[in-house]
Design a protein around this motif. Structure first.
Motif, PDB file in Angstrom:
ATOM      1  N   GLU A  53       0.965  -1.571   0.152  1.00  0.00           N
ATOM      2  CA  GLU A  53       0.318  -0.408   0.019  1.00  0.00           C
ATOM      3  C   GLU A  53       0.408   1.270   0.368  1.00  0.00           C
ATOM      4  OE1 GLU A  53      -3.161   2.652   2.576  1.00  0.00           O
ATOM      5  OE2 GLU A  53      -2.447   0.458   3.215  1.00  0.00           O
ATOM      6  N   MET A  54       2.088   1.507   0.283  1.00  0.00           N
ATOM      7  CA  MET A  54       2.873   2.878   1.245  1.00  0.00           C
ATOM      8  C   MET A  54       3.265   3.056  -0.271  1.00  0.00           C
ATOM      9  SD  MET A  54       2.007   3.953   3.594  1.00  0.00           S
ATOM     10  CE  MET A  54       1.661   3.763   5.273  1.00  0.00           C
ATOM     11  N   GLN A  55       3.947   1.353  -0.902  1.00  0.00           N
ATOM     12  CA  GLN A  55       4.774   1.721  -2.085  1.00  0.00           C
ATOM     13  C   GLN A  55       3.854   2.083  -3.552  1.00  0.00           C
ATOM     14  OE1 GLN A  55       6.146  -2.867  -2.683  1.00  0.00           O
ATOM     15  NE2 GLN A  55       7.199  -2.564  -1.866  1.00  0.00           N
ATOM     16  N   ARG A  56       2.461   2.019  -3.783  1.00  0.00           N
ATOM     17  CA  ARG A  56       1.996   2.681  -4.416  1.00  0.00           C
ATOM     18  C   ARG A  56       1.485   4.051  -4.489  1.00  0.00           C
ATOM     19  NH1 ARG A  56      -1.306  -1.784  -3.942  1.00  0.00           N
ATOM     20  NH2 ARG A  56      -2.614  -1.013  -1.894  1.00  0.00           N
ATOM     21  N   ASP A  57       1.632   3.856  -2.462  1.00  0.00           N
ATOM     22  CA  ASP A  57       1.116   5.718  -2.373  1.00  0.00           C
ATOM     23  C   ASP A  57       2.963   6.550  -2.664  1.00  0.00           C
ATOM     24  OD1 ASP A  57       0.853   8.486  -1.164  1.00  0.00           O
ATOM     25  OD2 ASP A  57       1.418   7.876   0.675  1.00  0.00           O
ATOM     26  N   ILE A  58       4.247   5.628  -2.458  1.00  0.00           N
ATOM     27  CA  ILE A  58       5.699   6.091  -2.779  1.00  0.00           C
ATOM     28  C   ILE A  58       5.250   6.537  -4.751  1.00  0.00           C
ATOM     29  CG2 ILE A  58       7.641   5.762  -4.002  1.00  0.00           C
ATOM     30  CD1 ILE A  58       7.629   3.989  -0.063  1.00  0.00           C
ATOM     31  N   ILE A  59       5.525   5.857  -5.070  1.00  0.00           N
ATOM     32  CA  ILE A  59       5.115   5.958  -6.875  1.00  0.00           C
ATOM     33  C   ILE A  59       3.688   7.362  -7.272  1.00  0.00           C
ATOM     34  CG2 ILE A  59       3.977   4.755  -8.988  1.00  0.00           C
ATOM     35  CD1 ILE A  59       4.764   1.623  -8.057  1.00  0.00           C
ATOM     36  N   ALA A  60       2.712   7.161  -6.633  1.00  0.00           N
ATOM     37  CA  ALA A  60       2.221   8.804  -7.112  1.00  0.00           C
ATOM     38  C   ALA A  60       2.911   9.247  -6.376  1.00  0.00           C
ATOM     39  CB  ALA A  60       1.184   8.655  -6.185  1.00  0.00           C
ATOM     40  N   ARG A  61       3.325   9.768  -5.435  1.00  0.00           N
ATOM     41  CA  ARG A  61       4.736  10.487  -4.547  1.00  0.00           C
ATOM     42  C   ARG A  61       5.051  11.521  -6.047  1.00  0.00           C
ATOM     43  NH1 ARG A  61       4.040  12.123   1.102  1.00  0.00           N
ATOM     44  NH2 ARG A  61       2.506  10.250   1.863  1.00  0.00           N
ATOM     45  N   LEU A  62       5.854   9.960  -6.125  1.00  0.00           N
ATOM     46  CA  LEU A  62       7.061  10.316  -7.475  1.00  0.00           C
ATOM     47  C   LEU A  62       6.886  10.291  -8.286  1.00  0.00           C
ATOM     48  CD1 LEU A  62       9.825   7.464  -6.839  1.00  0.00           C
ATOM     49  CD2 LEU A  62       9.772   9.869  -6.286  1.00  0.00           C
TER      50      LEU A  62
END
Length: 362
Positions: free
Chosen positions: A167-176
């Protein structure tokens, strides 16, 4: 023709988002409209100055011991000068305690330690607290809490990506992909601040937190707590029994080992080994009443289990000690979860004694 305009509309919207996102990359624009600083973010932003101060202290001839942990490590912050046993170490020692953060976790510790090495500072020794509660996925203060506060840059997001859950990895991708989302950018606020010359860095909350962190807080006798067998009945009920139930509810409820926090503990160990940082991983002492409750929930504790699993017994940089094994003389407690600040000199001495076993400790 009308059909063609509709057809190209999604591409126009996407192009607009990309253009706006690139505008946000301009530092002055970003600092005008980004989200206000939060507590966890304040700490990270304030650390480079602290590491520079520590370099100067080292250059003056003192050893620097960095204390990183939760409120159980905070009593170190209540001593302007901790008396060190000369038979343990003859040189003067400065204890950097502004890295002790209440109810914190291994994600924040890793980011603090990484900021230290990024700033080119290497302490003479680091004391890393390990408490079972920090590994509970359902603890009310976990990486999920700090994640809501932190606003990391691209290199930091990439660095922690592998340690996060899906879940956090998807958030990181969105932030990047979209920096506007990463910075919680507010166009109206940005326009207003650009016109008036204000910046988010003028936030008085940030200034207040930084000032608070820079001040040692001397304890007074009325906050020294009680000897283990001398608690008045009312104080024992409130500070030991009731507070233990509160800690159980908030930090040990539905206990489940957090894979993410485990990953960051492992990452800290690897970082210390890579950068040859002398580190003592220690388990703070807690009141036997609460210790019994915690042991029943965690099946006897997980400190040594994690040490065996993640720390090389022949490490040149890391040693460990638990203070819950009857190896301390100080039996004064503030409450069920914290020893009194009067215990700090003995704790510091034991941690420094352990540090002397580290091959790379000089």
């Amino acid at each position: 023709m009308k059909f063609n305009r509709i057809y190209f509309l999604p591409f126009f919207i996407l192009l607009s988002i990309i253009v706006v996102d690139k505008l946000i990359c301009i530092p002055d624009v970003r600092e005008s409209g980004r989200r206000n600083y939060k507590a966890g973010q304040n700490i990270l932003l304030g650390m480079p100055v602290i590491w520079d101060e520590n370099k100067k202290i080292q250059n003056s001839g003192k050893k620097v011991a960095v204390v990183t942990g939760t409120s159980r490590s905070e009593p170190f912050h209540e001593w302007a000068e901790i008396p060190v046993n000369s038979s343990t170490i003859s040189e003067p020692v400065y204890f950097e305690t502004r890295t002790a953060v209440k109810a914190s976790e291994f994600l924040l510790y890793y980011l603090l330690i990484k900021s230290m090495t990024d700033a080119g500072f290497k302490p003479d020794v680091m004391f890393l607290e390990f408490s079972d509660e920090m590994l509970n996925e359902n603890n009310i203060y976990t990486y999920k809490t700090k994640w809501a506060e932190l606003m990391l840059h691209e290199n930091e997001l990439l660095d922690i990506y592998d340690s996060m859950n899906s879940e956090m990895q998807r958030d990181i991708i969105a932030r990047l992909l979209f920096l506007g989302y990463n910075y919680h950018f507010k166009p109206v606020v940005a326009a207003k601040n650009l016109l008036t010359g204000n910046r988010i860095t003028n936030d008085t909350y940030f200034i207040g937190i930084s000032s608070y962190m820079n001040v040692k807080r001397p304890f007074t006798p009325d906050k020294a707590g009680y000897e283990i067998n001398q608690f008045p009945p009312k104080e024992f009920q409130e500070r030991i029994i009731e507070y233990a139930e509160s800690r159980k509810e908030h930090f040990l409820s539905r206990f489940q080992i957090s894979e993410t926090e485990t990953n960051f503990f492992k990452k800290i160990v690897e970082h210390a080994e890579k950068h040859n940082i002398p580190m003592v991983i220690w388990e703070p002492q807690i009141h036997p009443y609460y210790q019994d409750i915690r042991h029943k929930i965690t099946n006897g504790g997980i400190f040594k289990q994690y040490i065996r699993q993640f720390v090389d017994p022949n490490s040149k940089n890391i040693r460990y000690i638990s203070l819950n094994e009857g190896n301390t003389n100080c039996k004064t407690y503030v409450d069920c979860s914290h020893v009194s600040p009067v215990c700090v000199p003995e704790i510091a001495d034991k941690l420094l004694q352990t540090a002397k076993e580290i091959p790379n400790y000089k």
